[in-house]
Design an enzyme around this catalytic site. Structure first.
Site, PDB file in Angstrom:
ATOM      1  N   CYS A  29     -23.525  18.856  70.668  1.00 60.27           N
ATOM      2  CA  CYS A  29     -23.562  17.398  70.511  1.00 60.27           C
ATOM      3  C   CYS A  29     -22.696  16.718  71.577  1.00 60.27           C
ATOM      4  O   CYS A  29     -21.473  16.812  71.536  1.00 60.27           O
ATOM      5  CB  CYS A  29     -23.076  17.057  69.103  1.00 60.27           C
ATOM      6  N   CYS A  32     -20.158  14.223  70.394  1.00 63.69           N
ATOM      7  CA  CYS A  32     -19.071  14.957  69.718  1.00 63.69           C
ATOM      8  C   CYS A  32     -18.025  15.417  70.730  1.00 63.69           C
ATOM      9  O   CYS A  32     -16.824  15.328  70.472  1.00 63.69           O
ATOM     10  CB  CYS A  32     -19.616  16.177  68.978  1.00 63.69           C
TER      11      CYS A  32
END
Length: 103
Positions: A29, A32
């Site tokens: 991600c 992230c």
């Protein structure tokens, strides 16, 4: 210091008193990873007012599922061991600091 928690250690890692910030993330991600840098910067400049825990959702599906994590990154703020607020997505450090300070 940021704590990397697992399904088996989460209950012990979560502070029963005060604030705990739990960041649900995954290696694949991109937001992230960007937010991970913000968390590290925030962690380096803050006082001990909040504990920061990171949970890899791919390795800890039980805890992620329990808290209904559907999008990444998801960050849940706990006060005295109970969830009080949830944010989804990337946050700049100033927004993160303001959010934590509001509790």
């Amino acid at each position: 210091m940021i704590c990397h928690s697992t399904d088996s250690t989460f209950k012990q890692d979560l502070r029963s008193e005060g604030l705990t910030l739990v960041n649900f993330w995954a290696t694949w991600c991109s937001p992230c990873r960007m937010f991970g840098s913000v968390l590290e910067e925030y962690d380096a400049t803050r006082q001990d007012d909040v504990r920061i825990i990171k949970m890899n959702v791919d390795e800890n599906e039980e805890t992620s599922s329990f808290f209904g994590v559907m999008s990444l990154p998801t960050t849940i703020l706990f006060k005295d061991g109970k969830p009080v607020d949830k944010k989804i997505g990337y946050m700049p450090k100033e927004v993160l600091a303001g959010w934590v300070a509001s509790y």
